[in-house]
Design a protein around this motif. Sequence first.
Motif, PDB file in Angstrom:
ATOM      1  N   THR A  64      42.288   9.066  18.760  1.00  0.00           N
ATOM      2  CA  THR A  64      41.224   8.929  19.752  1.00  0.00           C
ATOM      3  C   THR A  64      40.417  10.219  19.837  1.00  0.00           C
ATOM      4  OG1 THR A  64      42.467   7.297  21.023  1.00  0.00           O
ATOM      5  CG2 THR A  64      40.734   8.495  22.198  1.00  0.00           C
ATOM      6  N   TRP A  95      38.921   3.961  15.543  1.00  0.00           N
ATOM      7  CA  TRP A  95      39.113   3.110  16.725  1.00  0.00           C
ATOM      8  C   TRP A  95      39.898   1.850  16.398  1.00  0.00           C
ATOM      9  CZ3 TRP A  95      39.584   4.352  21.363  1.00  0.00           C
ATOM     10  CH2 TRP A  95      38.812   5.351  21.945  1.00  0.00           C
ATOM     11  N   THR A 134      42.210   1.600  14.133  1.00  0.00           N
ATOM     12  CA  THR A 134      43.601   2.028  13.993  1.00  0.00           C
ATOM     13  C   THR A 134      44.246   2.240  15.354  1.00  0.00           C
ATOM     14  OG1 THR A 134      43.019   3.091  11.895  1.00  0.00           O
ATOM     15  CG2 THR A 134      45.106   3.736  12.910  1.00  0.00           C
ATOM     16  N   VAL A 135      43.523   2.856  16.268  1.00  0.00           N
ATOM     17  CA  VAL A 135      44.038   3.052  17.631  1.00  0.00           C
ATOM     18  C   VAL A 135      44.315   1.695  18.276  1.00  0.00           C
ATOM     19  CG1 VAL A 135      43.474   3.868  19.957  1.00  0.00           C
ATOM     20  CG2 VAL A 135      43.003   5.314  17.975  1.00  0.00           C
ATOM     21  N   THR A 136      43.401   0.758  18.095  1.00  0.00           N
ATOM     22  CA  THR A 136      43.577  -0.576  18.675  1.00  0.00           C
ATOM     23  C   THR A 136      44.840  -1.237  18.141  1.00  0.00           C
ATOM     24  OG1 THR A 136      41.192  -0.818  18.928  1.00  0.00           O
ATOM     25  CG2 THR A 136      42.496  -2.843  18.977  1.00  0.00           C
ATOM     26  N   LEU A 151      47.481   0.260  16.889  1.00  0.00           N
ATOM     27  CA  LEU A 151      48.642   0.970  17.446  1.00  0.00           C
ATOM     28  C   LEU A 151      48.904   0.576  18.896  1.00  0.00           C
ATOM     29  CD1 LEU A 151      48.222   4.544  15.955  1.00  0.00           C
ATOM     30  CD2 LEU A 151      50.078   2.938  15.518  1.00  0.00           C
ATOM     31  N   MET A 152      47.853   0.347  19.663  1.00  0.00           N
ATOM     32  CA  MET A 152      48.024  -0.060  21.067  1.00  0.00           C
ATOM     33  C   MET A 152      48.635  -1.450  21.170  1.00  0.00           C
ATOM     34  SD  MET A 152      47.051   2.192  23.265  1.00  0.00           S
ATOM     35  CE  MET A 152      47.174   3.774  22.483  1.00  0.00           C
ATOM     36  N   SER A 187      48.082   7.801  18.563  1.00  0.00           N
ATOM     37  CA  SER A 187      46.888   7.182  19.146  1.00  0.00           C
ATOM     38  C   SER A 187      46.005   8.205  19.846  1.00  0.00           C
ATOM     39  CB  SER A 187      47.270   6.081  20.134  1.00  0.00           C
ATOM     40  OG  SER A 187      47.905   5.025  19.473  1.00  0.00           O
ATOM     41  N   TRP A 245      53.952   6.565  18.724  1.00  0.00           N
ATOM     42  CA  TRP A 245      52.754   5.741  18.545  1.00  0.00           C
ATOM     43  C   TRP A 245      51.655   6.182  19.493  1.00  0.00           C
ATOM     44  CZ3 TRP A 245      50.902   2.976  22.674  1.00  0.00           C
ATOM     45  CH2 TRP A 245      51.793   2.724  23.712  1.00  0.00           C
ATOM     46  N   ARG A 293      52.436  -1.083  18.855  1.00  0.00           N
ATOM     47  CA  ARG A 293      53.315  -0.082  19.463  1.00  0.00           C
ATOM     48  C   ARG A 293      54.652   0.029  18.728  1.00  0.00           C
ATOM     49  NH1 ARG A 293      53.137  -1.993  25.502  1.00  0.00           N
ATOM     50  NH2 ARG A 293      53.729  -3.858  24.407  1.00  0.00           N
TER      51      ARG A 293
END
Length: 164
Positions: free
Chosen positions: A90, A147, A149-151, A153-154, A86, A82, A157
């Motif tokens: 990013t 962004w 999607t990254v959020t 995933l963060m 990410s 993950w 997790r």
Amino acid sequence: MTKFLLAVHVIAAIVAVGPVTVAASMFPPAARRALAAPGDAEAAGTLRLLHRICRVYAVVGVVVPVFGFATAGQMGVLGSAWLIVSIALTAAAGLVLAALVLPAQSTLVEGALPESPRAAGALGENSGTVRHTARLAMYTGLFNLLWATVTVLMIVRPGSTTGA
């Protein structure tokens, strides 16, 4: 130390990425308005301001992955799938911003400035304006989607043992 690094990472993401996301999203409609009224100094000023916000906060946003790597190192998750996804997303978001969004904004700002020779040129024509602003809106949407999607995933997790 992990909590401190994570706090700085999250605060930096909110403070740096948030303004870029909002300003970049506001830019295409503001550009259409400014280019429709080439002599409107206020509309041109709005474009310059939104573009400046995007440029400045893009530079400040470098802090986000720096503290993200530091946090991941402290947590021992640098090899997690993950996190790798990410990191790639990013990097893609940064590339979209630097290579597509900011240059397109610069072109539109130049076309909207009353003193610019381009103000009455191709960007001032209705079809050119629509094409340029639509393309910029697409690039901005892609940046925002990366962004988001990254959020997710963060937060989610996948495979994390933290129970989150």
